[in-house]
Scaffold this active site. Structure first.
Site, PDB file in Angstrom:
ATOM      1  N   ASP A  54      -8.415 -19.967  29.992  1.00  0.00           N
ATOM      2  CA  ASP A  54      -8.899 -18.584  29.929  1.00  0.00           C
ATOM      3  C   ASP A  54     -10.068 -18.457  30.900  1.00  0.00           C
ATOM      4  O   ASP A  54     -10.680 -19.447  31.284  1.00  0.00           O
ATOM      5  CB  ASP A  54      -9.352 -18.244  28.501  1.00  0.00           C
ATOM      6  CG  ASP A  54      -9.288 -16.757  28.204  1.00  0.00           C
ATOM      7  OD1 ASP A  54      -8.401 -16.333  27.436  1.00  0.00           O
ATOM      8  OD2 ASP A  54     -10.137 -16.007  28.740  1.00  0.00           O
ATOM      9  N   ASP A  78      -9.066 -18.797  36.213  1.00  0.00           N
ATOM     10  CA  ASP A  78      -8.691 -17.426  36.553  1.00  0.00           C
ATOM     11  C   ASP A  78      -7.233 -17.531  37.005  1.00  0.00           C
ATOM     12  O   ASP A  78      -6.941 -18.190  38.012  1.00  0.00           O
ATOM     13  CB  ASP A  78      -9.596 -16.914  37.687  1.00  0.00           C
ATOM     14  CG  ASP A  78      -9.246 -15.485  38.085  1.00  0.00           C
ATOM     15  OD1 ASP A  78      -8.134 -15.023  37.762  1.00  0.00           O
ATOM     16  OD2 ASP A  78     -10.091 -14.846  38.727  1.00  0.00           O
ATOM     17  N   VAL A  79      -6.327 -16.888  36.264  1.00  0.00           N
ATOM     18  CA  VAL A  79      -4.903 -17.086  36.575  1.00  0.00           C
ATOM     19  C   VAL A  79      -4.492 -16.494  37.920  1.00  0.00           C
ATOM     20  O   VAL A  79      -3.380 -16.729  38.386  1.00  0.00           O
ATOM     21  CB  VAL A  79      -3.973 -16.535  35.459  1.00  0.00           C
ATOM     22  CG1 VAL A  79      -4.105 -17.322  34.181  1.00  0.00           C
ATOM     23  CG2 VAL A  79      -4.194 -15.031  35.239  1.00  0.00           C
ATOM     24  N   TYR A 169      -0.070  -1.257  34.889  1.00  0.00           N
ATOM     25  CA  TYR A 169       0.320  -2.150  33.790  1.00  0.00           C
ATOM     26  C   TYR A 169       1.846  -2.131  33.589  1.00  0.00           C
ATOM     27  O   TYR A 169       2.481  -3.191  33.485  1.00  0.00           O
ATOM     28  CB  TYR A 169      -0.408  -1.702  32.517  1.00  0.00           C
ATOM     29  CG  TYR A 169      -0.258  -2.619  31.323  1.00  0.00           C
ATOM     30  CD1 TYR A 169      -0.999  -3.793  31.221  1.00  0.00           C
ATOM     31  CD2 TYR A 169       0.613  -2.300  30.286  1.00  0.00           C
ATOM     32  CE1 TYR A 169      -0.877  -4.622  30.117  1.00  0.00           C
ATOM     33  CE2 TYR A 169       0.735  -3.118  29.175  1.00  0.00           C
ATOM     34  CZ  TYR A 169      -0.011  -4.281  29.093  1.00  0.00           C
ATOM     35  OH  TYR A 169       0.103  -5.101  27.985  1.00  0.00           O
ATOM     36  N   LYS A 173       4.259  -5.358  34.159  1.00  0.00           N
ATOM     37  CA  LYS A 173       5.042  -5.910  33.043  1.00  0.00           C
ATOM     38  C   LYS A 173       6.546  -5.834  33.332  1.00  0.00           C
ATOM     39  O   LYS A 173       7.303  -6.736  32.939  1.00  0.00           O
ATOM     40  CB  LYS A 173       4.687  -5.195  31.744  1.00  0.00           C
ATOM     41  CG  LYS A 173       3.237  -5.450  31.288  1.00  0.00           C
ATOM     42  CD  LYS A 173       2.969  -6.924  30.990  1.00  0.00           C
ATOM     43  CE  LYS A 173       1.597  -7.168  30.389  1.00  0.00           C
ATOM     44  NZ  LYS A 173       1.345  -8.574  30.082  1.00  0.00           N
ATOM     45  N   THR A 204      -5.664  -6.406  18.791  1.00  0.00           N
ATOM     46  CA  THR A 204      -6.358  -7.531  19.439  1.00  0.00           C
ATOM     47  C   THR A 204      -7.612  -6.961  20.103  1.00  0.00           C
ATOM     48  O   THR A 204      -7.764  -5.734  20.193  1.00  0.00           O
ATOM     49  CB  THR A 204      -5.480  -8.169  20.544  1.00  0.00           C
ATOM     50  OG1 THR A 204      -5.367  -7.226  21.620  1.00  0.00           O
ATOM     51  CG2 THR A 204      -4.104  -8.578  20.069  1.00  0.00           C
TER      52      THR A 204
END
Ligand SMILES: NC(=O)c1ccc[n+]([C@@H]2O[C@H](COP(=O)([O-])OP(=O)(O)OC[C@H]3O[C@@H](n4cnc5c(N)ncnc54)[C@H](O)[C@@H]3O)[C@@H](O)[C@H]2O)c1
Length: 271
Positions: A54, A78-79, A169, A173, A204
């Site tokens: 993460d 950091d992905v 987004y 996705k 969340t």
């Protein structure tokens, strides 16, 4: 007499269920919060060893304190950085000797009409939600190529459900869903399955700032009558990552209490 027999069988059943992922090693991106965190925890509960990646150091420290260091590790990543993702995957190999499961949950969202969308926020969402999953799948596959495995990407119902104000987004996705299918084809010869989960509205930290009127609309749009919990999603991830799904690959499993079958809230109008 029957009571004793039932109790003994319950103990055996619990022992079997509790070890569903014994000997397996998993990497979970975005694993310090929300869906990723509950998934990491569920994998640990089921006997896996888990490396949590993460970018949030404070949340990673919480995980390091909470989870047994003998079976878990945390890595700041950091992905969107290929070097970071490679380091995360290598940590699983160096620390626990292998990689069997990749859960790619890191994600961010933004709310803006296309007309007002800054290119920087567009790029950030695409980078984290789509490029981050691409990089994670790439390095997880390279690591798994010799021994097989399972990858579960966290997409969204917004991969299929357009929502005003969520162009970046939704596009990212949708990309994750197609990336999952292509990866499944390329991974199959190596004994690796690649699937995705498309969660609906889940409580969340990501959805916590949702204004109460919008939240009420979301909940009203869920036939099951309640928002999802991280555990609802984690259980589906464990199903796709485990042996029960051994002949499922390239699929996106919608986990949303039926939300996609109702009208989606209009996020840009009236709020
Ligand atoms: N909560 C929902 O309603 C919902 C619905 C559909 C899909 N999802 C998806 O589920 C996934 C998890 O979301 P969540 O609701 O648990 O949110 P969350 O904010 O609780 O968790 C996301 C985690 O990703 C991490 N992260 C963000 N950018 C990162 C980066 N560049 N590198 C590494 N880590 C990064 C964050 O630090 C955080 O710990 C996301 O991909 C999200 O898009 C969530």
């Amino acid at each position: 007499m029957v009571g004793d027999w039932l109790k003994a069988n319950l103990i055996v059943w619990r022992a079997m269920m509790g070890n569903r992922f014994e000997g397996k090693v998993a990497v979970v991106t975005g694993g310090a919060s929300g869906i990723g965190r509950r998934t990491a925890e569920a994998l640990l509960e089921q006997g896996a060893r888990v490396v949590i990646g993460d970018r949030d150091e404070a949340l990673l420290s919480e995980c390091a304190e909470r989870f047994d260091p003998a079976s878990s590790a945390t890595v700041r990543v950091d992905v969107t950085s290929e070097a970071d993702v490679e380091r995360l995957v290598m940590t699983a190999a160096h620390r626990f000797g292998r990689l069997d499961i990749g859960v790619n949950s890191a994600g961010v969202g933004t709310l803006s009409s296309i007309r007002d969308h800054g290119v920087d926020s567009w790029k950030q969402v695409i980078d984290v939600c789509l490029t981050g999953v691409f990089l994670s799948v790439k390095h997880e596959l390279k690591q798994m190529a010799s021994g097989g495995g399972a990858i579960v990407n966290i997409a969204s119902i917004n991969a299929r459900q357009p929502a005003e104000g969520m162009a970046a987004y939704c596009s990212a996705k949708a990309g994750v869903e197609m990336l999952t299918k292509v990866a499944a084809l390329e991974a199959a010869p190596h004994g690796v399955r690649v699937n995705a989960i498309a969660p609906g509205f889940v409580e969340t930290p990501m959805t916590a700032p949702t204004r109460s009127a919008v939240r009420a609309q979301f909940v009203a749009s869920i036939p099951a009558g309640r928002p999802g919990s991280p555990d609802d999603i984690a259980r589906a991830v464990l199903f796709l990552a485990g042996e029960d799904a051994s002949w499922i690959s390239g699929e996106t499993l919608v986990v949303d209490g039926g939300e996609v079958h109702r009208e989606y809230p209009r996020l840009l109008s009236g709020f």
